[in-house]
Write an enzyme that holds these catalytic residues in place. Sequence first.
Site, mmCIF file in Angstrom:
data_model
loop_
_atom_site.group_PDB
_atom_site.id
_atom_site.type_symbol
_atom_site.label_atom_id
_atom_site.label_comp_id
_atom_site.label_asym_id
_atom_site.label_seq_id
_atom_site.Cartn_x
_atom_site.Cartn_y
_atom_site.Cartn_z
ATOM 1 C CB SER A 1 14.535 25.992 18.050
ATOM 2 O OG SER A 1 15.381 26.618 18.994
ATOM 3 C CG HIS B 1 14.809 31.284 18.415
ATOM 4 N ND1 HIS B 1 13.634 31.242 19.128
ATOM 5 C CD2 HIS B 1 15.323 30.037 18.457
ATOM 6 C CE1 HIS B 1 13.439 30.011 19.587
ATOM 7 N NE2 HIS B 1 14.459 29.268 19.198
ATOM 8 C CG ASP C 1 11.915 34.138 19.502
ATOM 9 O OD1 ASP C 1 13.112 34.079 19.850
ATOM 10 O OD2 ASP C 1 11.304 33.154 19.031
#
Length: 356
Positions: free
Chosen positions: A42, A334, A331
């Site tokens: 990600s 991240h 978040d």
Amino acid sequence: MHFSPMRASLVSVLGCVCFVSVCAGGNGTSSKYPALFAFGDSILDTGNNNLLPTIAKCNFPPYGKDLIGHEPTGRFSNGKVPSDFVASKLGIKELLPAFLNPNLSNEDILTGVSFASGSSGYDRLTSELLSVISIQHQLELFKDYKQKLEAVTEPERAEMIIRESLYFVCSGSNDYANNYFGGTLRSAEYDIPSYTSFLVDSASSFIQDLYSLGARKILVAGLPPLGCVPNLRTRAGGEQRDCVSLYNQVSEDYNLKLSTISQILQKKLAGSNIVYADIYHPLLDLIQYPSKYGFEESKNGCCGTGEFELGPLCNRKTVLCPDDSKLVFWDSFHPTEKAYGVLVDGILQEALGKFS
């Protein structure tokens, strides 16, 4: 391509092994490299997960709120992610598109794409947990890319792009956070040192496979301090949500082995330029001393409580912090666009001079 049923809660990846490829500047400036190619999780995914049957996606608000156009594109942040920053700072283009983007243009093909998939890892089981694209399958997508490249330009230029580009691969964190420490069978099959060796061997195999497909300039980034990520602080940091020393030690041990194997492979693979990039210490310094970099908060993310929200738990109904530019994390896993920018600046300054 087969995706296994979802069997785990969503956890994303911060640790990175990075392979970047850079081509003729798509933003109007010239670049030393012809294109950028990103593989991993990600941290580098710019939208490949959007159409997959997985909950590991973020193509909805508030993700992307600070991106160009303020649209959620599948990037796990409020704005740009490292694959974008690298492409921009090297003079290739402003944003690195996802290879699976249905609107991919010929210019996108010529200047590089991201094959990364959020929540993937080197361990195939890690990717099966949330039905995402394994790093091994990302290599198959790269083969598809090469066919598309050969269809839009002459053979000599296509060969030059593959040979001269910089390859950026970011993977490994989900293997620990979502898989090994998530209670899967891997923790029964391996002790921690053995699992670390298994992952580094998998990384080594991936690098060699990528080399066999033409990659020569390869940037290999290690894991971050996993124990200081907000989500893992919440899960294992006690009432005070302290950094988890065990997880940080795992990251350091992995990084040492990865750095060593990178040096070995550089000597083994003729004409290769394999550079290890340290992510651990720059991010740890940012977390421990946020005010040095203009931040005020590094223990929680901006979205919701900042302690556990990510992916679908960070949505249009979730309360946000007043100013995400003051936080290291967007978040619970991240970093914010601003924090990513600080980290990429440091990585490029340290690593790019080592490429011949």
